[in-house]
Motif scaffolding. Structure first.
Motif, short mmCIF file in Angstrom:
data_model
loop_
_atom_site.label_atom_id
_atom_site.label_comp_id
_atom_site.label_asym_id
_atom_site.label_seq_id
_atom_site.Cartn_x
_atom_site.Cartn_y
_atom_site.Cartn_z
N LEU A 248 -3.97 3.32 -6.81
CA LEU A 248 -2.57 3.31 -6.40
C LEU A 248 -2.36 2.41 -5.19
O LEU A 248 -1.39 1.64 -5.13
CB LEU A 248 -2.11 4.73 -6.07
CG LEU A 248 -1.92 5.68 -7.25
CD1 LEU A 248 -1.51 7.06 -6.76
CD2 LEU A 248 -0.88 5.15 -8.24
N SER A 252 -0.81 -0.47 -7.46
CA SER A 252 0.61 -0.12 -7.49
C SER A 252 1.34 -0.60 -6.24
O SER A 252 2.53 -0.95 -6.30
CB SER A 252 0.77 1.40 -7.63
OG SER A 252 0.14 1.86 -8.80
N VAL A 293 0.60 -2.51 -12.26
CA VAL A 293 1.61 -3.28 -11.53
C VAL A 293 1.18 -4.73 -11.43
O VAL A 293 1.94 -5.66 -11.70
CB VAL A 293 1.85 -2.67 -10.13
CG1 VAL A 293 2.71 -3.59 -9.28
CG2 VAL A 293 2.54 -1.31 -10.27
#
Length: 307
Positions: A248, A252, A293
């Motif tokens: 993350l 992300s 992402v």
């Protein structure tokens, strides 16, 4: 390379954790795809609770121990080792397991207190009979790298992979049976087994910055950015991580990290089972690579894989 030690098909009580069932659903997806391809059976612990990611003990060590004693007891009911695919879950549950096994021998009152709480909730007692094991350790120690190498149908030749171990996997437990906590090699050995080239850089065993992100966001992003820049400078085509929380912060939030450090990054970040599964011939869509992402297309293009 480590040879397979399994005399019969591998079977685990699977603890998926929270992040892999939410923000990093592709980790849940790719873990199932990989284990199916390798003939590893996962018995998912549907009644398991969040490990707490280290926050429960800020209020109460007893709370962290009781919640995770229950998680381990669910695996013990099946007479199976508990398998994680999250470094944070591994670090927290593995450390609780170590602490309670020690308490069983040296602090019977505390051990009984934990099991007393489980009994109040109608749960099975914690016995200390199961092992808590990350997917990485299962691949290296149980399945075996030699066997994994034989299963490869698509060698990842030319792909330069930078491991990002993070901190919980290596240093949360007192005893690490499968690697050196200060100079780990297990992920690099997995890379070699599937035909990829390991890239070494200074930050591979350091914190990604995720634990700081809620209250010291800029510091967190500078930490992540520093690691990404180091890996790029070392020639990495991608990061590979065994932790969805690291994922993350590194994937992300990479667009936000770029803004904070004032640098263009664009380094793809793969989950460990995604990388290994690619080498077994499993397609990108089955592994959820489109969910990232930072685009994973450069990785696929380098390998000649159509997304």
């Amino acid at each position: 390379m480590t040879s397979s030690t399994a005399a019969k098909p591998l079977r685990y009580a699977y603890f998926p954790g929270c992040v892999a069932q939410g923000a990093c659903r592709e980790l849940y997806q790719s873990t199932h795809a990989l284990t199916r391809a390798l003939g590893i059976e996962l018995v998912e612990l549907k009644k398991a609770a969040c490990c707490g990611s280290g926050t429960f003990k800020e209020d109460s060590q007893l709370l962290e121990d009781a919640v995770n004693a229950r998680n381990i007891a669910l695996a013990e009911e099946l007479n199976l080792p508990l398998l994680t695919h999250c470094s944070t879950c591994q670090g927290v549950i593995g450390h609780v397991d170590e602490r309670l096994k020690h308490a069983k021998e040296s602090d019977a009152a505390y051990f009984d207190q934990v099991n007393g709480l489980l009994k109040q909730e109608g749960c099975s007692p914690y016995r200390g009979t199961s092992e808590v094991k990350h997917l990485l350790w299962a691949l290296v120690g149980d399945f075996g790298l030699a066997e994994l190498q034989q299963r490869v149908t698509r060698r990842l030749s030319g792909l330069r992979c930078a491991a990002f171990y993070g901190c919980y996997l290596l240093r949360a437990q007192d005893h690490l049976a499968y690697d050196d906590p200060y100079n780990p090699q297990s992920m690099e050995n997995v890379f070699r087994a599937v035909g990829a080239e390991p890239v070494l850089y200074r930050g591979r065993t350091q914190c990604c910055g995720w634990p700081l992100s809620s209250y010291a966001t800029e510091t967190s992003f500078k930490m992540a950015g520093g690691h990404i820049l180091e890996a790029i400078a070392a020639g990495a085509d991608c990061f590979v991580t065994p932790c969805p929380l690291c994922h993350l912060n590194l994937d992300s939030r990479q667009p936000e990290v770029q803004q904070v450090i004032g640098e263009t990054l664009g380094l793809p970040v793969l989950h460990l089972p995604q990388l290994v599964a690619l080498a077994l011939g499993i397609g990108p869509k089955e592994l959820g690579l489109e969910r990232h992402v930072v685009s994973t297309r450069p990785v696929l293009e380098k390998l000649g894989i159509r997304g």
